[in-house]
Write an enzyme that holds these catalytic residues in place. Structure first.
Site, PDB file in Angstrom:
ATOM      1  CG  LEU A 169      -1.878  -1.176   1.351  1.00 51.66           C
ATOM      2  CD1 LEU A 169      -2.670  -1.066   2.641  1.00 51.66           C
ATOM      3  CD2 LEU A 169      -2.835  -1.230   0.148  1.00 51.66           C
ATOM      4  CG  ASP A 170       3.651   3.924  -2.981  1.00 56.58           C
ATOM      5  OD1 ASP A 170       4.784   3.521  -2.722  1.00 56.58           O
ATOM      6  OD2 ASP A 170       3.414   5.080  -3.375  1.00 56.58           O
ATOM      7  CD  GLU A 198       6.095   3.823   0.699  1.00 57.34           C
ATOM      8  OE1 GLU A 198       7.131   4.317   0.253  1.00 57.34           O
ATOM      9  OE2 GLU A 198       5.002   4.408   0.695  1.00 57.34           O
ATOM     10  CG  HIS A 222      11.506   2.655  -6.398  1.00 57.57           C
ATOM     11  ND1 HIS A 222      11.077   1.838  -5.376  1.00 57.57           N
ATOM     12  CD2 HIS A 222      10.628   3.680  -6.437  1.00 57.57           C
ATOM     13  CE1 HIS A 222       9.990   2.346  -4.832  1.00 57.57           C
ATOM     14  NE2 HIS A 222       9.692   3.468  -5.458  1.00 57.57           N
ATOM     15  NE  ARG A 224      12.546   9.743  -7.805  1.00 62.02           N
ATOM     16  CZ  ARG A 224      11.221   9.755  -7.804  1.00 62.02           C
ATOM     17  NH1 ARG A 224      10.572   9.201  -6.803  1.00 62.02           N
ATOM     18  NH2 ARG A 224      10.538  10.333  -8.770  1.00 62.02           N
TER      19      ARG A 224
END
Length: 489
Positions: free
Chosen positions: A197-198, A239, A296, A400
């Site tokens: 669950l971002d 998350e 990431h 990133r």
């Protein structure tokens, strides 16, 4: 379905060969007995930005990556974890596009948070916004409705563009709940076993609060979505990047959490040659966690490490990582910075490069990660001992990208042959297969420049010993014949 206590891989759908079919072939060719814990496939859905994190829908796979059948095929041999950006959806989604056309007359209008849902007259109040934990200068974007020509302000927590591409969903709305149900049914149908669950910390918006991890409302939502996931035998992994006490509250509520403290703590341990903080931390942390070194985004610093680091010492460590080629993500909100102005959100770089491509130091870092209780995840760049991709940062202007290199099949083949990668694969296999990791864990007291971690179950045990002066790591264990054996990592 229980999460397997074995090592997982994290990868983009296109970062190991180019698409999901090739990813499956690569997994079966090189890593069939390595990622027994499963594979976290970073968003493979159609998306309008943020490398998959602004999804248009979860009912389709981005055609460039493949199809749901490809996901299902990978799921035949590896448990699959996917992300659900539960806080927002893309502005390019059919839902928001219809809203842009018709405004509140759209059948999807209730999916979104127009400002009249927050302030009665729909006008934002500066004093309320100042209390909020912001990811943009203001938490909303203004859009012109096609049919009426009027401006409509809609809540957008995230997004680098103006107006934002990532439109918040109203989790209190029945329509949103139905949409989430549809997504979960689809996941279940295609072999998905775990859903991350971002950005779940941002789902509740309540005036007078920071609008981040608003208690107790956030638990009401989490309980609802857990019941939904349980009904389909799907595990959830919320998350939340926040002060570690927030993570611990989630753990108390029976959720898996991320150990966002471990990556920085291990780095600090290896750079400063002192195990004191690491050992103290390992003694008290919750066991039910997913562990990682790299991902990431970057190595979490603020707010995850607040209260655990001395900012003067942290500044020295950050400066050293910059000399080693990393770059930084910084905190935007003034009130979230440290009193002395320390504002590092994440350190971005490949973990291998952060340790100066020192094989022994890198293997020591992985050994600590694998011995810490929890489910270890290895990011694909870390798996292949990839270095900082500075060229890609220059090309894209996105910091990133330093740790998001796309490996061709040839590069994968070359990387797998590297000694450091072979040593890592051997270590992963040991972590997957040795039964003591399903027993009890203990930190054994030792000198500050050494580490000794211990697992035992019934009459077997394994002990990790690291000499921080040399970064040499040894595992002592009971072999199949019942004798004491040593494994030099």
């Amino acid at each position: 379905m229980a999460v397997k206590n074995q090592v997982q891989l994290i990868t983009y759908p296109d970062s190991m060969g180019g698409n999901l079919k090739i990813l499956n072939n690569v997994l079966l060719k090189y890593f069939s007995d390595v990622f027994k814990g499963g594979v976290h496939i970073l968003p493979p859905f159609p998306s309008s930005g943020d490398r998959g994190f602004a999804p248009l829908t979860y009912l389709m796979i981005e055609p460039e990556f493949g199809t749901w059948e490809d996901i299902k095929d990978i799921g035949e041999n590896f448990d699959i974890l996917v992300d659900l950006m539960v806080n927002h959806i893309s502005g390019k989604s059919i839902y928001f596009q219809d809203f842009l056309k018709k405004g509140i007359k759209s059948e999807y209008s209730d999916l979104f948070i127009t400002l009249d849902k927050i302030w009665e007259d729909g006008k934002p109040v500066k004093e309320d916004i100042e209390k909020m934990s912001l990811r943009r200068t203001v938490p909303y974007s203004t859009f012109k409705i096609e049919e009426t020509g009027e401006d409509e302000k809609v809540w957008t927590t995230f997004g680098k563009t103006s107006p934002s591409e990532q439109i918040d969903l109203d989790v209190k709305s029945d329509k949103v709940k139905q949409l989430l149900k549809d997504f979960f049914v689809n996941f279940s149908k295609h072999n998905v076993k775990i859903v991350r669950l971002d950005a779940v910390g941002y789902v509740i918006k309540r005036l007078g609060t920071s609008c981040f991890f608003v208690e107790p409302d956030v638990y009401d939502f989490l309980d609802w979505i857990k019941k939904l996931a349980d009904s389909m035998k799907i595990e959830l992994l919320p998350e939340v990047h926040s002060h570690y006490s927030t993570q611990y509250k989630l753990a108390e509520h029976g959720f898996w959490i991320y150990d966002f403290i471990l990556p920085y703590t291990i780095l600090e341990t290896l750079i400063n040659k002192s195990s004191e903080k690491l050992c103290e931390y390992l003694k008290v942390r919750p066991a039910r966690q997913f562990t990682m070194l790299d991902c990431h985004d970057g190595i979490p610093v603020k707010p995850d490490m607040d209260g655990l680091i001395d900012t003067k010492e942290a500044r020295k460590l950050v400066d050293l990582t910059l000399k080693r080629g990393s770059n930084l993500s910084l905190i935007l909100s003034e009130e979230d910075k440290s009193e002395d102005g320390f504002d590092v959100h994440q350190i971005r770089g490949s973990y291998y490069s952060l340790l100066e491509c020192d094989d022994d130091a890198y293997l020591a870092a992985r050994a600590i990660q694998f011995f810490a209780p929890g489910i270890p995840q290895v990011y694909y760049v870390g798996l292949l001992a990839g270095k900082n991709d500075v060229e890609n940062v220059k090309k894209t202007g996105e910091g990133r990208e330093i740790n998001r290199h796309n490996f061709s099949l040839e590069e994968i083949e070359q990387s797998v042959k590297k000694e450091v990668v072979q040593r890592l694969l051997k270590l992963i296999r040991f972590r997957n297969e040795y039964p003591a990791f399903n027993g009890k864990f203990k930190v054994i007291h030792t000198d500050e420049d050494k580490i000794r971690l211990y697992w035992h179950k019934d009459d077997i045990y394994c002990t990790l010993f690291i000499d921080l002066k040399t970064n040499k790591s040894v595992i002592e264990y009971i072999d199949e014949s019942g004798k004491i054996a040593q494994y030099l990592i």
